[in-house]
Enzyme design. Structure first.
Site, PDB file in Angstrom:
ATOM      1  N   THR A  15     -35.689  -1.357 -58.289  1.00 22.43           N
ATOM      2  CA  THR A  15     -34.708  -0.183 -58.581  1.00 22.43           C
ATOM      3  C   THR A  15     -33.460  -0.287 -59.379  1.00 22.43           C
ATOM      4  OG1 THR A  15     -34.164  -0.546 -56.697  1.00 22.43           O
ATOM      5  CG2 THR A  15     -35.886   0.380 -56.735  1.00 22.43           C
ATOM      6  N   ASP A  16     -32.393   0.217 -59.812  1.00 20.05           N
ATOM      7  CA  ASP A  16     -31.737   0.052 -60.670  1.00 20.05           C
ATOM      8  C   ASP A  16     -29.970   0.711 -59.656  1.00 20.05           C
ATOM      9  OD1 ASP A  16     -31.390   3.461 -60.364  1.00 20.05           O
ATOM     10  OD2 ASP A  16     -32.308   3.794 -62.707  1.00 20.05           O
ATOM     11  N   LYS A  17     -29.149   0.813 -59.911  1.00 16.86           N
ATOM     12  CA  LYS A  17     -28.448   1.389 -59.053  1.00 16.86           C
ATOM     13  C   LYS A  17     -28.236   2.659 -58.536  1.00 16.86           C
ATOM     14  CE  LYS A  17     -24.835  -1.517 -60.707  1.00 16.86           C
ATOM     15  NZ  LYS A  17     -23.168  -1.416 -61.791  1.00 16.86           N
TER      16      LYS A  17
END
Length: 148
Positions: A15-17
């Site tokens: 996942t990203d931020k």
């Protein structure tokens, strides 16, 4: 359609931020699902590579329709949408836990003699694989719908 279903547990590292699965990870999931499809059909990329043949992706398409987040679980549904002894096109649907199709895609593959980049025909190098794919295509063309 003759298809396989491959479960994927979304990992935090994918996942990203914002907590959403980063787009490049979908290509990895398609590879995992395609390898699973081939295994369930009775074959192996590893055996192909031992014989000096590789099957690179020559085209990749992914459509993102809904975000996937950690810690969701998804299913990647895979099938052969087009087949010839020179080229195979696999299609995919990524399905979330609610049964929604959240992404679709396709990958196009050719077989090459390793090191020479010369295309080879699957029917000549792997006749059993070719016959199995012809049977799968024939069943799909007749409207048969089953899981491998």
């Amino acid at each position: 359609m003759i298809y396989s279903e491959t479960p994927i547990d979304v990992r935090y590292a994918e996942t990203d931020k914002m907590g959403v699965v980063y787009h490049a990870n979908y290509a990895i999931w398609l590879e995992v699902a395609r390898t699973d499809y081939i295994y369930k059909a009775g074959f192996s990329y590893a055996d192909m590579e031992k014989a000096g043949i590789i099957s690179p992706v020559v085209d990749l398409n992914i459509k993102y329709m809904q975000s996937i987040t950690y810690p969701e679980k998804v299913i990647v549904k895979t099938w052969i949408s087009k087949y010839s002894p020179i080229r195979s096109i696999y299609s995919y649907e990524i399905i979330n836990e609610n049964g929604d199709i959240v992404s679709t895609g396709s990958t196009t593959h050719v077989c090459l003699k390793k090191g020479s980049n010369r295309p080879i025909r699957l029917d000549k190098s792997f006749p059993e694989w070719h016959e199995a794919y012809l049977k799968i295509k024939e069943e799909s063309d007749k409207g048969i719908d089953r899981k491998l």
